[in-house]
Design a protein around this motif. Structure first.
Motif, PDB file in Angstrom:
ATOM      1  N   GLN A  32     -19.970   3.318 -21.543  1.00  0.00           N
ATOM      2  CA  GLN A  32     -20.193   4.934 -22.755  1.00  0.00           C
ATOM      3  C   GLN A  32     -19.529   4.151 -23.382  1.00  0.00           C
ATOM      4  OE1 GLN A  32     -16.982   6.648 -19.232  1.00  0.00           O
ATOM      5  NE2 GLN A  32     -16.471   3.866 -18.768  1.00  0.00           N
ATOM      6  N   GLN A  53      -9.351  11.612 -23.431  1.00  0.00           N
ATOM      7  CA  GLN A  53      -9.396  10.940 -22.150  1.00  0.00           C
ATOM      8  C   GLN A  53      -7.951  10.935 -21.977  1.00  0.00           C
ATOM      9  OE1 GLN A  53     -12.110  10.581 -19.579  1.00  0.00           O
ATOM     10  NE2 GLN A  53     -12.658  11.276 -21.278  1.00  0.00           N
ATOM     11  N   TYR A  62      -0.444  14.969 -17.305  1.00  0.00           N
ATOM     12  CA  TYR A  62      -1.686  14.513 -16.658  1.00  0.00           C
ATOM     13  C   TYR A  62      -1.300  14.112 -15.330  1.00  0.00           C
ATOM     14  CZ  TYR A  62      -6.053  13.158 -15.317  1.00  0.00           C
ATOM     15  OH  TYR A  62      -7.405  12.372 -14.745  1.00  0.00           O
ATOM     16  N   GLU A 106     -12.099   1.625 -10.816  1.00  0.00           N
ATOM     17  CA  GLU A 106     -12.572   0.926 -12.140  1.00  0.00           C
ATOM     18  C   GLU A 106     -13.925   0.615 -12.336  1.00  0.00           C
ATOM     19  OE1 GLU A 106     -11.518   3.430 -14.744  1.00  0.00           O
ATOM     20  OE2 GLU A 106     -14.055   2.761 -15.070  1.00  0.00           O
ATOM     21  N   ILE A 107     -15.010   1.847 -12.992  1.00  0.00           N
ATOM     22  CA  ILE A 107     -16.981   1.806 -13.559  1.00  0.00           C
ATOM     23  C   ILE A 107     -16.275   0.725 -14.604  1.00  0.00           C
ATOM     24  CG2 ILE A 107     -17.327   3.161 -14.685  1.00  0.00           C
ATOM     25  CD1 ILE A 107     -20.052   3.157 -12.334  1.00  0.00           C
ATOM     26  N   ASP A 138     -18.036   0.509  -8.732  1.00  0.00           N
ATOM     27  CA  ASP A 138     -18.514   1.920  -8.888  1.00  0.00           C
ATOM     28  C   ASP A 138     -17.808   2.701  -7.576  1.00  0.00           C
ATOM     29  OD1 ASP A 138     -21.807   4.308  -8.714  1.00  0.00           O
ATOM     30  OD2 ASP A 138     -19.144   4.577  -8.552  1.00  0.00           O
ATOM     31  N   GLY A 139     -16.586   3.817  -8.147  1.00  0.00           N
ATOM     32  CA  GLY A 139     -16.086   4.496  -6.927  1.00  0.00           C
ATOM     33  C   GLY A 139     -16.748   5.374  -5.667  1.00  0.00           C
ATOM     34  N   ASP A 156      -9.045   9.728 -10.196  1.00  0.00           N
ATOM     35  CA  ASP A 156      -9.114  10.264 -12.271  1.00  0.00           C
ATOM     36  C   ASP A 156     -10.488  10.242 -13.024  1.00  0.00           C
ATOM     37  OD1 ASP A 156      -6.565   7.924 -13.775  1.00  0.00           O
ATOM     38  OD2 ASP A 156      -7.886  10.270 -14.514  1.00  0.00           O
ATOM     39  N   THR A 158     -13.645  10.632 -15.211  1.00  0.00           N
ATOM     40  CA  THR A 158     -14.065  11.779 -16.397  1.00  0.00           C
ATOM     41  C   THR A 158     -15.379  12.748 -15.783  1.00  0.00           C
ATOM     42  OG1 THR A 158     -16.337   9.869 -16.014  1.00  0.00           O
ATOM     43  CG2 THR A 158     -14.256  10.098 -18.051  1.00  0.00           C
ATOM     44  N   ALA A 163     -22.125   8.211 -15.055  1.00  0.00           N
ATOM     45  CA  ALA A 163     -21.435   7.632 -13.958  1.00  0.00           C
ATOM     46  C   ALA A 163     -20.578   8.620 -12.924  1.00  0.00           C
ATOM     47  CB  ALA A 163     -20.754   6.469 -13.618  1.00  0.00           C
ATOM     48  N   TYR A 224      -5.990  18.227 -24.327  1.00  0.00           N
ATOM     49  CA  TYR A 224      -7.325  19.029 -23.230  1.00  0.00           C
ATOM     50  C   TYR A 224      -7.452  20.454 -24.079  1.00  0.00           C
ATOM     51  CZ  TYR A 224      -7.160  15.039 -19.836  1.00  0.00           C
ATOM     52  OH  TYR A 224      -7.109  13.941 -19.285  1.00  0.00           O
TER      53      TYR A 224
HETATM   54  N1  SAM Z   1      -7.985  11.288 -18.146  1.00  0.00           N
HETATM   55  C1  SAM Z   1      -8.773  11.531 -17.867  1.00  0.00           C
HETATM   56  C2  SAM Z   1      -9.939  13.031 -17.803  1.00  0.00           C
HETATM   57  O1  SAM Z   1      -9.164  13.747 -17.108  1.00  0.00           O
HETATM   58  O2  SAM Z   1     -11.024  12.939 -17.848  1.00  0.00           O
HETATM   59  C3  SAM Z   1     -10.339  10.366 -16.476  1.00  0.00           C
HETATM   60  C4  SAM Z   1      -8.923   9.092 -17.097  1.00  0.00           C
HETATM   61  S1  SAM Z   1      -9.853   7.731 -17.186  1.00  0.00           S
HETATM   62  C5  SAM Z   1      -9.683   6.876 -18.407  1.00  0.00           C
HETATM   63  C6  SAM Z   1     -11.398   7.896 -16.534  1.00  0.00           C
HETATM   64  C7  SAM Z   1     -12.284   6.797 -15.757  1.00  0.00           C
HETATM   65  O3  SAM Z   1     -13.199   7.146 -14.490  1.00  0.00           O
HETATM   66  C8  SAM Z   1     -12.918   6.225 -16.682  1.00  0.00           C
HETATM   67  O4  SAM Z   1     -12.143   4.657 -17.230  1.00  0.00           O
HETATM   68  C9  SAM Z   1     -14.895   5.780 -16.611  1.00  0.00           C
HETATM   69  O5  SAM Z   1     -14.961   4.424 -16.779  1.00  0.00           O
HETATM   70  C10 SAM Z   1     -14.417   6.303 -14.913  1.00  0.00           C
HETATM   71  N2  SAM Z   1     -15.359   6.596 -13.947  1.00  0.00           N
HETATM   72  C11 SAM Z   1     -16.067   7.342 -14.076  1.00  0.00           C
HETATM   73  N3  SAM Z   1     -17.358   6.915 -13.430  1.00  0.00           N
HETATM   74  C12 SAM Z   1     -17.126   5.946 -12.580  1.00  0.00           C
HETATM   75  C13 SAM Z   1     -17.205   5.756 -10.812  1.00  0.00           C
HETATM   76  N4  SAM Z   1     -18.012   6.455 -10.912  1.00  0.00           N
HETATM   77  N5  SAM Z   1     -16.474   4.165 -10.611  1.00  0.00           N
HETATM   78  C14 SAM Z   1     -15.220   3.954 -11.153  1.00  0.00           C
HETATM   79  N6  SAM Z   1     -14.368   4.768 -12.307  1.00  0.00           N
HETATM   80  C15 SAM Z   1     -15.784   5.545 -12.483  1.00  0.00           C
END
Ligand code: SAM
Length: 281
Positions: A32, A53, A62, A106-107, A138-139, A156, A158, A163, A224
């Motif tokens: 990203q 974010q 949040y 965290e990816i 990857d979660g 938590d 995106t 992803a 937000y």
């Molecule tokens: N508070 C924010 C929101 O409500 O949108 C989310 C914050 S946090 C930064 C979101 C995180 O999810 C990002 O760092 C992103 O890289 C991670 N992410 C997205 N898809 C993922 C996956 N499949 N596995 C693990 N982490 C993932």
């Protein structure tokens, strides 16, 4: 005041603009576009693919709402799983509880790196806590493959694109349910309570396929779009809405700025206009 306007590139048809004074970081990661800005109103802001974010100014709202109702809904959470959450704000809230271990998947390592460098007021020392196990991956795959079990899972991520898409599916929630212990609880950031009601419906429907109790709470997250944000919880046993005064004991000594025992029930009592929009059969 000199500055420029940035527009939140979230996934909805309404947005917000923010006056920013400096761009502190700009990186195209393998997953990203990662930016960090400084702003007079919200302090430092983390954007991914142009979508806000988290910000220093409102992250407490949040992260408290995603962490504490779910953790208090479990009688004694010891092992917690976080999917996403790369800014470390949720991790910091979870570590206020007497948990034994928090596994955070965290990816994108770049988000963790940038957050540790620019957003230390959000993550604090959470990444260095001995109870923290940070997994870069990857979660979806992690939950599918791990032999571990957890008391509480917090998603938590995106918004559902790229992803993160699979992290809102019934299949993923079923896998999470299979990794949770008997009184297991999962909490999901389920999007804007004003502009993403279809997403909330979908999350509730998908959670209901694996959890007998599904509840949605809302709270104001100032940066937000639409401000009112939703947090949906799936529970295997206890109804998270029905927690009462016992919450106070669980939160003793925490320096919280939004979540309170009195506010807990109110957060789950959705106004009629919203309840009718997000209720599923
Ligand atoms: N508070 C924010 C929101 O409500 O949108 C989310 C914050 S946090 C930064 C979101 C995180 O999810 C990002 O760092 C992103 O890289 C991670 N992410 C997205 N898809 C993922 C996956 N499949 N596995 C693990 N982490 C993932």
């Amino acid at each position: 005041m000199r500055g420029a306007w940035i527009v939140d590139q979230g996934v909805i048809d309404v947005t917000s603009a923010f006056l920013v004074t400096r761009r502190l970081h700009d990186e195209q990661t393998p997953f990203q576009h990662l930016e960090v800005y400084d702003s007079p109103r919200f302090g430092r802001m983390l954007l991914l693919d142009g979508a806000v974010q988290t910000t220093e100014g409102d992250e407490f709202a949040y992260h408290e709402m995603l962490a504490h109702p779910a953790l208090c809904a479990h009688p004694h959470p010891r092992r917690v799983l976080i999917i996403g959450g790369g800014d470390g704000g949720l991790l910091e809230e979870v570590l206020k509880h007497p948990v034994e271990r928090v596994t955070m998947v965290e990816i994108d390592e770049a988000v963790v790196r940038a957050s540790r460098r620019y957003l230390s007021t959000i993550c604090g020392g959470a990444f260095d806590d001995p109870r923290t196990q940070l997994v870069i991956g990857d979660g979806l795959a992690y939950v599918n493959d791990t032999p571990d079990r957890f008391d509480v899972a917090l998603i938590d991520s995106t918004d559902p694109q790229g992803a993160a898409t699979g992290l809102f599916s019934a299949e993923f929630y079923a896998q999470v349910g299979a990794r949770l212990t008997a009184d297991g609880v999962v909490a999901v950031q389920s999007g804007s309570a004003v502009y993403q009601q279809e997403l909330i419906r979908s999350v509730r429907r998908n959670l209901r396929a694996s959890f007998p109790v599904v509840r949605t709470a809302v709270a104001a997250v100032m940066a937000y779009p639409g401000v009112l944000w939703s947090f949906t919880i799936g529970a295997k046993s206890r109804d998270p809405r029905d927690l009462g005064p016992e919450i106070a004991g669980r939160l003793e000594g925490f320096r919280l700025r939004l979540y309170t025992p009195a506010g807990h029930r109110a957060a789950f009592d959705l106004p009629p206009y919203l309840l009718e929009q997000v209720e599923t059969e």
